[in-house]
Design a protein around this motif. Structure first.
Motif, mmCIF file in Angstrom:
data_model
loop_
_atom_site.group_PDB
_atom_site.id
_atom_site.type_symbol
_atom_site.label_atom_id
_atom_site.label_comp_id
_atom_site.label_asym_id
_atom_site.label_seq_id
_atom_site.Cartn_x
_atom_site.Cartn_y
_atom_site.Cartn_z
ATOM 1 N N CYS A 54 5.003 58.922 39.615
ATOM 2 C CA CYS A 54 5.260 60.265 40.148
ATOM 3 C C CYS A 54 6.408 60.914 39.395
ATOM 4 O O CYS A 54 7.216 60.240 38.742
ATOM 5 N N GLN A 103 2.694 67.752 46.217
ATOM 6 C CA GLN A 103 3.328 68.027 47.502
ATOM 7 C C GLN A 103 4.632 68.774 47.300
ATOM 8 O O GLN A 103 5.360 68.486 46.336
ATOM 9 N N CYS A 111 10.246 62.078 44.740
ATOM 10 C CA CYS A 111 8.813 61.864 44.677
ATOM 11 C C CYS A 111 8.576 60.428 45.131
ATOM 12 O O CYS A 111 9.477 59.594 45.038
ATOM 13 N N TYR A 119 1.180 63.061 50.570
ATOM 14 C CA TYR A 119 0.641 64.132 49.742
ATOM 15 C C TYR A 119 -0.557 64.791 50.419
ATOM 16 O O TYR A 119 -1.490 64.121 50.847
#
Length: 132
Positions: A54, A103, A111, A119
């Motif tokens: 992420c 998100q 993250c 998400y």
């Protein structure tokens, strides 16, 4: 409704490389943290997706699953509304459907890849197969 489109999946031999792309339909990537999740073969859809990597909204924070650390690299290109996952040294166990997710988190440096329910926005996935 935010739309995410993944591309770049393919069949590659062990040791090969791929670059996955996730393009966001919105005018800007700026509000979103982006993550990549993988669904391994045999896993029921919407269950058993594991977090791979992420990048936070700010871009300052990235995270990787232990098994891909040092082989995969995530990056973002705001001008192209895209996030990339560069995958090197691919192994058969990397096989699966790769999904990107977006998100808007409160923290610009946050993250996560532990819990997929964080998400709300998901793409349709792109298939990666690592096999000789």
């Amino acid at each position: 409704q935010l739309q995410l489109v993944e591309s770049g999946g393919d069949l590659v031999p062990p040791g090969g490389s791929l670059r996955l792309s996730c393009t966001v339909s919105e005018f800007t990537l700026e509000p979103y943290a982006i993550a990549w999740f993988r669904q391994a073969p045999g896993k029921e859809r919407d269950r058993e997706r594991e977090g791979i990597s992420c990048v936070s909204r700010s871009g300052r924070k990235t995270d990787y699953k232990d098994s891909v650390q040092g082989r995969f690299s995530i990056s973002k290109d705001p001008n192209k509304h895209s996030v990339y996952l560069q995958m090197n040294g691919l192994k058969p166990e990397d096989t699966g459907i790769y999904y990107c997710a977006a998100q808007e988190f409160y923290g610009e440096d946050y993250c996560g890849i532990t819990v997929e329910i964080e998400y709300d926005n998901w793409g349709q996935g792109t298939q990666v197969t690592v096999s000789s």
